[in-house]
Motif scaffolding. Structure first.
Motif, PDB file in Angstrom:
ATOM      1  N   ARG A  47      13.165  80.600   2.550  1.00 61.14           N
ATOM      2  CA  ARG A  47      13.158  80.410   0.761  1.00 61.14           C
ATOM      3  C   ARG A  47      11.987  81.899   0.646  1.00 61.14           C
ATOM      4  O   ARG A  47      12.315  82.803  -0.262  1.00 61.14           O
ATOM      5  N   MET A  79      22.103  83.507   1.629  1.00 62.79           N
ATOM      6  CA  MET A  79      21.867  81.787   2.115  1.00 62.79           C
ATOM      7  C   MET A  79      22.390  80.567   2.403  1.00 62.79           C
ATOM      8  O   MET A  79      23.369  80.892   0.993  1.00 62.79           O
ATOM      9  N   PHE A  81      22.897  77.187   0.794  1.00 65.11           N
ATOM     10  CA  PHE A  81      22.187  76.039   0.299  1.00 65.11           C
ATOM     11  C   PHE A  81      21.759  74.766   1.474  1.00 65.11           C
ATOM     12  O   PHE A  81      23.299  74.449   1.856  1.00 65.11           O
ATOM     13  N   ARG A  83      22.665  71.769   0.172  1.00 66.49           N
ATOM     14  CA  ARG A  83      23.514  71.138  -0.344  1.00 66.49           C
ATOM     15  C   ARG A  83      24.417  71.588  -1.225  1.00 66.49           C
ATOM     16  O   ARG A  83      24.562  72.085  -2.555  1.00 66.49           O
ATOM     17  N   ALA A  85      24.725  74.383  -3.577  1.00 68.10           N
ATOM     18  CA  ALA A  85      24.259  74.754  -4.471  1.00 68.10           C
ATOM     19  C   ALA A  85      26.594  75.685  -4.964  1.00 68.10           C
ATOM     20  O   ALA A  85      25.478  77.123  -5.282  1.00 68.10           O
ATOM     21  N   LEU A  86      27.203  75.383  -4.783  1.00 64.78           N
ATOM     22  CA  LEU A  86      28.093  75.758  -4.998  1.00 64.78           C
ATOM     23  C   LEU A  86      28.515  76.042  -7.195  1.00 64.78           C
ATOM     24  O   LEU A  86      27.894  75.609  -7.334  1.00 64.78           O
ATOM     25  N   PHE A  87      28.798  77.010  -7.651  1.00 63.82           N
ATOM     26  CA  PHE A  87      29.536  76.935  -8.832  1.00 63.82           C
ATOM     27  C   PHE A  87      30.007  75.832  -9.414  1.00 63.82           C
ATOM     28  O   PHE A  87      31.477  76.180  -8.900  1.00 63.82           O
ATOM     29  N   PRO A  88      29.754  74.748 -10.237  1.00 64.92           N
ATOM     30  CA  PRO A  88      30.701  74.091 -10.456  1.00 64.92           C
ATOM     31  C   PRO A  88      32.037  74.228 -11.445  1.00 64.92           C
ATOM     32  O   PRO A  88      32.898  73.883 -11.137  1.00 64.92           O
ATOM     33  N   HIS A  89      31.791  75.481 -12.201  1.00 64.22           N
ATOM     34  CA  HIS A  89      32.329  75.684 -13.293  1.00 64.22           C
ATOM     35  C   HIS A  89      33.291  77.016 -12.891  1.00 64.22           C
ATOM     36  O   HIS A  89      33.496  77.580 -13.332  1.00 64.22           O
ATOM     37  N   PHE A 130      38.932  73.858  -7.531  1.00 61.05           N
ATOM     38  CA  PHE A 130      37.117  73.570  -8.146  1.00 61.05           C
ATOM     39  C   PHE A 130      36.387  72.897  -7.327  1.00 61.05           C
ATOM     40  O   PHE A 130      36.812  71.644  -6.142  1.00 61.05           O
ATOM     41  N   ALA A 132      33.816  70.355  -7.260  1.00 63.02           N
ATOM     42  CA  ALA A 132      34.586  69.024  -7.594  1.00 63.02           C
ATOM     43  C   ALA A 132      35.913  68.172  -6.985  1.00 63.02           C
ATOM     44  O   ALA A 132      35.783  66.887  -6.520  1.00 63.02           O
ATOM     45  N   GLN A 133      36.535  69.192  -6.737  1.00 62.33           N
ATOM     46  CA  GLN A 133      38.162  68.845  -5.810  1.00 62.33           C
ATOM     47  C   GLN A 133      37.994  68.706  -4.468  1.00 62.33           C
ATOM     48  O   GLN A 133      39.396  68.369  -3.601  1.00 62.33           O
ATOM     49  N   ARG A 146      31.597  82.270   0.849  1.00 65.76           N
ATOM     50  CA  ARG A 146      30.425  83.276  -0.086  1.00 65.76           C
ATOM     51  C   ARG A 146      29.559  83.937   0.208  1.00 65.76           C
ATOM     52  O   ARG A 146      29.306  85.230  -0.370  1.00 65.76           O
ATOM     53  N   THR A 147      29.171  83.417   0.823  1.00 65.59           N
ATOM     54  CA  THR A 147      27.341  84.301   1.410  1.00 65.59           C
ATOM     55  C   THR A 147      28.201  85.072   2.463  1.00 65.59           C
ATOM     56  O   THR A 147      28.009  86.992   2.172  1.00 65.59           O
TER      57      THR A 147
END
Ligand SMILES: Nc1ncnc2c1ncn2[C@@H]1O[C@H](COP(=O)(O)OP(=O)(O)OP(=O)(O)O)[C@@H](O)[C@H]1O
Ligand SMILES: [Mg+2]
Lengths: 351, 309
Positions: A47, A79, A81, A83, A85-89, A130, A132-133, A146-147
């Protein structure tokens, strides 16, 4: 492709000292594992390198330049993370391209880089899903993609494999190693798994309680630990007391000839360590063999490729790992050879 | 006795039968509550609808089905002004409260001195009765109220009578002030809870990926606190549209908001106006229902789109 240096970095949370005087030089393009037990300060270190937290004291340099005034978004770090830290939306595509879209990269370039990275992480067919899927491994690959798509000069990963099953874990390790080599990114990888640290990294930084205990190659960390604490953390099992004699260390059960006794004074108390797989186990004694002791098998546990024995030698018990071509039963008389160049001595005063 | 013994034996052997009996007992115990609920609410709804359509034999009126009450209501331009005012107070106060609640919850997430005390203080309006809030508004915001005297005292206005008219105008600042005062803490509670649940990591991830604070708020935080926003604005808007006391006391008089219009009808000595009042109440219900249903439908669709059931 950036050199990262921590100089005398200290971090306090209120009165709690999370990191104490950390000095760490990470070469450009190097893959470093931050290894240590839970709560030792691994996440805190990441961090601060990323700029999410600031050191209480000391400085962090990228390519020799102090970055303390560089805000997070301008450090060009990546970074992953713990967990994810994906954007759920946002779907997979939107998650992956986020870092490009916020920087107003032209749409055609975003599209091209998206296709490339989707192919690398093998998520092309999941691009419209998404978070969640997705399965854990898929989410992790999204987090990595993404990174990576932003082409960070320093990549940090906080226990990215902790939530995966054993098979997926192995697959992802190879995947990360391949990616890191392909892009040649300076990578700092957090783990509390010794095997993972050794398999993946060029060098391992072992952290205990906010202190850097050793920073060296996996081979050195494993076979030539600086401190008994590192040895213990790396799974060394045979640790006993000894006294330095003339070219030997006097352990309770035998006098062992050891290279490296000259660093110690005669009569000095030391901790002696020998890894269980370094010890040879024989059914018959060998004439003239050094450091050969006789003992009796107490327990034997079958682990597939290896058998793990505990052997009673005098009033000591030694752990020995052998290939499982033959399994000896408890009660068998055996002879152990402890190679002098694989016995490690640690001064008592340090610990 | 013998049959009772065997019954006991069977019951002890077959627990499921005993459990089913217990369940039936529980339902029987609940029955009075269920019946009262239905009579009071379901029944009242049906009655209101029937009355608004001309069915009120207890007043000696029964012209069911009769749409003249709705016709008279919807045909008058005053009704539409009233409806406009009702929706205007409802919308604007909900939006203002929402913006304040978002700012407040974002501030509450960060550590600061006196946070624990502040977290108690901001909830105070939740515990103070609504009518007390209205009285406070009169005391504070009226001409000759505390605020006007204070401003006169520091010399910003010459005398308290010059204080701008806040209460009893059709702008409804007084009404909306009371709504906002009461609802900011409620919305903050809901949004703050959602914020705590989502944690800081996605925002941190966005910052590392190069997003500005503005980008982080609009594309990462806001979409994630949407459930809290939707549920709390839904409740507050529904309340604001149906509220009676604040617009009655603090409003600008004719044309009134619809709940006040309905109250005036109910209060009329002429029983026939009861039915007109019912038509007004039902109209509020229809408008609010349609708006809230559409709002929820849009939100559901959004949630489905992002892969949630
Ligand atoms: N914001 C904070 N406030 C107070 N203490 C903190 C804070 N963040 C971390 N700590 C403390 O600092 C120490 C190091 O935390 P850190 O998260 O770096 O551990 P870690 O090595 O990543 O552990 P793990 O393997 O469990 O993730 C811990 O004792 C933790 O309780
Ligand atoms: Mg951690």
């Amino acid at each position: 492709m950036t050199q990262v240096q921590l100089r005398a970095v200290r971090k306090e949370f209120g009165s709690f000292v999370a990191l104490e005087h950390i000095d760490l030089n990470i070469a450009s393009g190097e893959l470093v594992a931050l290894l240590g037990p839970s709560g030792c300060g691994k996440t805190t270190t990441l961090r601060m390198i990323s700029g999410l937290d600031n050191p209480t004291d000391g400085e962090i340099l990228f390519d020799g330049k102090d970055v303390s005034d560089v805000p997070v978004r301008d450090r060009n770090v990546g970074m992953v993370f713990q967990r994810y830290a994906l954007f759920p939306h946002m779907n997979v595509e939107k998650n992956i391209t986020f870092g490009l879209r916020v920087r107003n990269i032209p749409a055609e370039e975003v599209e091209a880089r998206l296709e490339e990275i989707l192919d690398i992480v093998q998520l092309t067919q999941f691009r419209h899903r998404f978070p969640a899927q997705l399965s854990g491994g898929q989410m992790q690959r999204v987090a990595i993609a993404r990174t990576l798509i932003t082409k960070p000069s320093v990549l940090m990963m906080d226990e990215p494999l902790a939530n995966l099953d054993t098979n997926l874990r192995g697959e992802m390790r190879r995947f990360i190693r391949d990616l890191q080599q392909r892009f040649n990114i300076t990578t700092i990888f957090v783990t509390h798994d010794q095997v993972e640290a050794m398999e993946l990294s060029d060098r391992v930084a072992v952290l205990f309680d906010g202190r850097l205990e050793q920073f060296d190659t996996p081979d050195a960390i494993y076979h030539r630990p600086d401190k008994i604490s590192v040895a213990k953390f790396m799974g060394a099992s045979n640790i006993f007391q000894g006294t330095i004699g003339d070219g030997v260390v006097k352990a309770g059960f035998a006098d062992l000839a050891v290279t490296g006794t000259q660093q110690f004074d005669a009569g000095e108390q030391v901790d002696v360590m020998v890894r269980s797989e370094a010890i040879r186990l024989l059914k018959q004694p060998q004439d003239g063999a050094a450091n050969q002791v006789e003992g009796e098998i107490r327990t034997s546990d079958f682990f597939g490729a290896t058998v793990s024995y505990t052997v009673q030698v005098g009033d000591h018990q030694l752990n020995v790992d052998e290939h499982s071509t033959e399994k000896l039963d408890p009660g068998s008389r055996v002879f152990l050879q402890l190679p002098g160049d694989r016995i490690w001595l640690f001064p008592k005063r340090a610990n | 006795m013998a049959t009772q013994d065997t019954a006991l034996e069977i019951r002890s052997e077959r627990r499921s039968a005993a459990q089913r009996n217990a369940l039936l007992m529980r339902i029987a115990e609940l029955a009075p509550i269920v019946i009262v609920l239905f009579v009071l609410f379901g029944g009242a709804l049906v009655l209101a609808l029937l009355q608004s359509l001309g069915f009120a034999p207890w007043f000696g009126i029964n012209t069911f089905p009769d749409f003249s009450y709705f016709g008279a209501l919807w045909g008058s331009s005053a009704f539409w002004v009233s409806l406009g005012l009702t929706l205007y107070y409802g919308f604007v106060s909900t939006i203002i409260a929402l913006i304040m609640a978002i700012v407040l919850s974002l501030a509450l997430i960060k550590p600061f001195r006196g946070k624990i005390l502040y977290k108690y203080l901001y909830k105070l309006p939740l515990m103070i009765p609504y009518t007390v809030g209205i009285a406070l508004a009169v005391l504070m915001l009226g001409n000759g109220g505390i605020l006007s005297r204070l401003l006169a005292l520091v010399g910003m206005i010459d005398n308290p009578g010059d204080f701008p008219q806040i209460l009893k105008t059709h702008y409804g600042w007084g009404i909306m002030a009371v709504y906002v005062w009461k609802q900011v803490p409620f919305m903050t509670l809901a949004i703050y809870a959602v914020l705590l649940g989502i944690g800081r990591e996605t925002e941190e991830a966005a910052a590392i990926l190069g997003a500005t604070r503005r980008q982080i708020f609009f594309s990462v935080t806001l979409p994630q606190i949407l459930p809290g926003i939707v549920s709390s604005t839904l409740i507050c808007f529904a309340f604001n549209v149906g509220a009676f006391e604040a617009p009655f006391i603090l409003g600008g008089g004719y044309p009134d908001t619809l709940p006040v219009v309905a109250w005036r009808y109910f209060n009329d000595a002429n029983y026939a106006f009861q039915l007109q009042g019912m038509a007004t109440v039902v109209s509020i219900g229809i408008v609010a229902g349609v708006i809230l249903f559409a709002y929820l439908a849009v939100y559901r669709r959004y949630e489905r789109m992002r892969g949630r059931a």
